[in-house]
Design a protein around this motif. Structure first.
Motif, PDB file in Angstrom:
ATOM      1  N   GLY A   5      41.894  28.991  30.411  1.00 14.23           N
ATOM      2  CA  GLY A   5      41.617  27.967  31.322  1.00 14.23           C
ATOM      3  C   GLY A   5      42.460  28.184  32.742  1.00 14.23           C
ATOM      4  N   VAL A   6      42.028  27.512  33.544  1.00 17.28           N
ATOM      5  CA  VAL A   6      42.488  27.760  34.850  1.00 17.28           C
ATOM      6  C   VAL A   6      43.954  27.364  34.991  1.00 17.28           C
ATOM      7  CG1 VAL A   6      42.518  27.220  37.453  1.00 17.28           C
ATOM      8  CG2 VAL A   6      40.149  27.803  36.288  1.00 17.28           C
ATOM      9  N   ALA A   7      44.336  26.165  34.382  1.00 15.12           N
ATOM     10  CA  ALA A   7      45.653  25.591  34.515  1.00 15.12           C
ATOM     11  C   ALA A   7      46.541  26.583  33.779  1.00 15.12           C
ATOM     12  CB  ALA A   7      45.714  24.142  34.071  1.00 15.12           C
ATOM     13  N   GLU A   8      46.238  26.919  32.435  1.00 13.86           N
ATOM     14  CA  GLU A   8      46.943  27.701  31.810  1.00 13.86           C
ATOM     15  C   GLU A   8      47.081  29.220  32.237  1.00 13.86           C
ATOM     16  OE1 GLU A   8      47.155  29.057  27.176  1.00 13.86           O
ATOM     17  OE2 GLU A   8      45.337  28.264  27.851  1.00 13.86           O
ATOM     18  N   ALA A   9      46.344  29.796  32.888  1.00 15.47           N
ATOM     19  CA  ALA A   9      46.164  30.949  33.613  1.00 15.47           C
ATOM     20  C   ALA A   9      47.077  30.751  34.725  1.00 15.47           C
ATOM     21  CB  ALA A   9      44.790  31.573  33.979  1.00 15.47           C
ATOM     22  N   LYS A  10      47.154  29.898  35.427  1.00 19.41           N
ATOM     23  CA  LYS A  10      47.948  29.424  36.532  1.00 19.41           C
ATOM     24  C   LYS A  10      49.590  29.685  36.045  1.00 19.41           C
ATOM     25  CE  LYS A  10      49.296  26.172  40.115  1.00 19.41           C
ATOM     26  NZ  LYS A  10      49.210  24.693  40.438  1.00 19.41           N
ATOM     27  N   ASP A  18      51.070  41.139  33.292  1.00 16.09           N
ATOM     28  CA  ASP A  18      51.695  42.156  32.412  1.00 16.09           C
ATOM     29  C   ASP A  18      50.883  42.565  31.259  1.00 16.09           C
ATOM     30  OD1 ASP A  18      53.801  42.119  33.938  1.00 16.09           O
ATOM     31  OD2 ASP A  18      54.939  40.695  32.373  1.00 16.09           O
ATOM     32  N   ARG A  19      49.895  41.656  30.785  1.00 17.02           N
ATOM     33  CA  ARG A  19      48.823  42.175  29.717  1.00 17.02           C
ATOM     34  C   ARG A  19      47.849  42.973  30.338  1.00 17.02           C
ATOM     35  NH1 ARG A  19      47.578  36.850  26.463  1.00 17.02           N
ATOM     36  NH2 ARG A  19      46.039  38.415  25.431  1.00 17.02           N
ATOM     37  N   VAL A  20      47.164  42.448  31.460  1.00 19.41           N
ATOM     38  CA  VAL A  20      46.165  43.364  31.978  1.00 19.41           C
ATOM     39  C   VAL A  20      47.020  44.903  32.581  1.00 19.41           C
ATOM     40  CG1 VAL A  20      45.085  43.798  34.314  1.00 19.41           C
ATOM     41  CG2 VAL A  20      45.128  41.308  33.064  1.00 19.41           C
ATOM     42  N   GLN A  21      48.183  44.900  32.898  1.00 23.86           N
ATOM     43  CA  GLN A  21      48.800  46.143  33.261  1.00 23.86           C
ATOM     44  C   GLN A  21      48.864  47.048  31.928  1.00 23.86           C
ATOM     45  OE1 GLN A  21      52.840  45.924  34.728  1.00 23.86           O
ATOM     46  NE2 GLN A  21      52.616  48.107  35.817  1.00 23.86           N
ATOM     47  N   GLU A  22      49.031  46.538  30.717  1.00 21.66           N
ATOM     48  CA  GLU A  22      48.925  47.185  29.400  1.00 21.66           C
ATOM     49  C   GLU A  22      47.403  47.472  29.069  1.00 21.66           C
ATOM     50  OE1 GLU A  22      51.126  44.626  26.661  1.00 21.66           O
ATOM     51  OE2 GLU A  22      52.931  45.099  27.890  1.00 21.66           O
ATOM     52  N   GLY A  23      46.461  47.282  29.582  1.00 23.27           N
ATOM     53  CA  GLY A  23      45.169  47.512  29.403  1.00 23.27           C
ATOM     54  C   GLY A  23      44.091  46.687  29.040  1.00 23.27           C
ATOM     55  N   GLU A  24      44.637  45.500  28.856  1.00 28.78           N
ATOM     56  CA  GLU A  24      43.850  44.287  28.186  1.00 28.78           C
ATOM     57  C   GLU A  24      43.087  43.608  29.608  1.00 28.78           C
ATOM     58  OE1 GLU A  24      44.627  40.325  25.589  1.00 28.78           O
ATOM     59  OE2 GLU A  24      46.117  41.408  26.073  1.00 28.78           O
ATOM     60  N   SER A  25      41.976  43.246  29.238  1.00 23.75           N
ATOM     61  CA  SER A  25      41.238  42.147  30.151  1.00 23.75           C
ATOM     62  C   SER A  25      41.377  40.699  29.635  1.00 23.75           C
ATOM     63  CB  SER A  25      39.840  42.612  29.959  1.00 23.75           C
ATOM     64  OG  SER A  25      39.450  43.894  30.490  1.00 23.75           O
ATOM     65  N   ILE A  26      41.290  39.974  30.763  1.00 25.44           N
ATOM     66  CA  ILE A  26      41.672  38.526  30.626  1.00 25.44           C
ATOM     67  C   ILE A  26      40.464  37.814  31.245  1.00 25.44           C
ATOM     68  CG2 ILE A  26      43.229  36.715  30.958  1.00 25.44           C
ATOM     69  CD1 ILE A  26      44.409  38.587  29.259  1.00 25.44           C
ATOM     70  N   THR A  27      39.977  36.739  30.575  1.00 25.93           N
ATOM     71  CA  THR A  27      38.861  35.918  31.351  1.00 25.93           C
ATOM     72  C   THR A  27      39.354  34.684  31.505  1.00 25.93           C
ATOM     73  OG1 THR A  27      37.185  37.040  29.918  1.00 25.93           O
ATOM     74  CG2 THR A  27      36.546  34.988  30.910  1.00 25.93           C
ATOM     75  N   ILE A  28      39.216  34.273  32.833  1.00 23.54           N
ATOM     76  CA  ILE A  28      39.577  32.874  33.044  1.00 23.54           C
ATOM     77  C   ILE A  28      38.307  32.058  33.206  1.00 23.54           C
ATOM     78  CG2 ILE A  28      40.795  31.461  35.215  1.00 23.54           C
ATOM     79  CD1 ILE A  28      42.351  34.007  33.983  1.00 23.54           C
ATOM     80  N   THR A  29      38.469  30.736  32.641  1.00 23.69           N
ATOM     81  CA  THR A  29      37.700  29.837  32.231  1.00 23.69           C
ATOM     82  C   THR A  29      37.853  28.577  33.098  1.00 23.69           C
ATOM     83  OG1 THR A  29      38.446  28.839  30.287  1.00 23.69           O
ATOM     84  CG2 THR A  29      36.796  30.653  30.081  1.00 23.69           C
ATOM     85  N   LYS A  30      36.618  27.888  33.464  1.00 23.27           N
ATOM     86  CA  LYS A  30      36.739  26.513  34.156  1.00 23.27           C
ATOM     87  C   LYS A  30      35.557  25.715  33.400  1.00 23.27           C
ATOM     88  CE  LYS A  30      36.653  24.345  38.664  1.00 23.27           C
ATOM     89  NZ  LYS A  30      36.424  24.471  40.052  1.00 23.27           N
ATOM     90  N   HIS A  31      36.436  24.583  32.746  1.00 26.37           N
ATOM     91  CA  HIS A  31      35.532  23.777  31.839  1.00 26.37           C
ATOM     92  C   HIS A  31      34.666  24.545  30.839  1.00 26.37           C
ATOM     93  CE1 HIS A  31      36.557  20.535  34.699  1.00 26.37           C
ATOM     94  NE2 HIS A  31      35.984  21.265  35.847  1.00 26.37           N
ATOM     95  N   GLY A  32      35.425  25.580  30.288  1.00 23.08           N
ATOM     96  CA  GLY A  32      34.618  26.241  29.160  1.00 23.08           C
ATOM     97  C   GLY A  32      33.988  27.493  29.657  1.00 23.08           C
ATOM     98  N   LYS A  33      33.536  27.533  31.079  1.00 18.98           N
ATOM     99  CA  LYS A  33      32.657  28.680  31.420  1.00 18.98           C
ATOM    100  C   LYS A  33      33.375  29.795  32.045  1.00 18.98           C
ATOM    101  CE  LYS A  33      28.796  25.546  31.861  1.00 18.98           C
ATOM    102  NZ  LYS A  33      27.836  25.143  32.722  1.00 18.98           N
ATOM    103  N   PRO A  34      33.064  30.935  31.847  1.00 17.24           N
ATOM    104  CA  PRO A  34      33.842  32.116  32.554  1.00 17.24           C
ATOM    105  C   PRO A  34      33.559  32.074  33.927  1.00 17.24           C
ATOM    106  CG  PRO A  34      32.254  32.937  31.056  1.00 17.24           C
ATOM    107  CD  PRO A  34      32.274  31.403  31.129  1.00 17.24           C
ATOM    108  N   ILE A  35      34.632  32.055  34.821  1.00 12.01           N
ATOM    109  CA  ILE A  35      34.411  32.350  36.307  1.00 12.01           C
ATOM    110  C   ILE A  35      35.452  33.571  36.901  1.00 12.01           C
ATOM    111  CG2 ILE A  35      34.392  29.658  36.705  1.00 12.01           C
ATOM    112  CD1 ILE A  35      37.524  29.530  37.472  1.00 12.01           C
TER     113      ILE A  35
END
Length: 87
Positions: A5-10, A18-35
């Protein structure tokens, strides 16, 4: 792919980077919808010059020619692989 979620990602932004740099993709959601999606940029290579391509092909041919011959035709090799021959 992880989702935050936005707050948790912030609150965990540095850790997520760091996780993205290791090759992972991260989705950020707002009210459960990917943004948004965090992912590393694609790796790009500069195009080789004509001289570099020629040198590469010359080295490739040199290595190819240095290898010992297999001792059987390509058809025989494929046939033995398909039929499970131990050769």
């Amino acid at each position: 792919m992880a989702s935050y979620g936005v707050a948790e990602a912030k609150n965990n932004f540095t850790h997520l980077l760091d996780r993205v740099q290791e090759g992972e993709s991260i989705t950020i959601t707002k009210h459960g919808k990917p943004i948004a999606e965090l992912r590393a940029p694609p790796i790009t290579r500069a195009a080789l010059t004509l001289e570099e391509r020629r040198a590469f092909m010359k080295e490739f041919a040199r290595r190819r020619d240095a290898r010992p011959p297999l001792g059987m035709s390509a058809a025989a090799l494929i046939r033995s692989m398909r039929d499970g021959d131990p050769e």
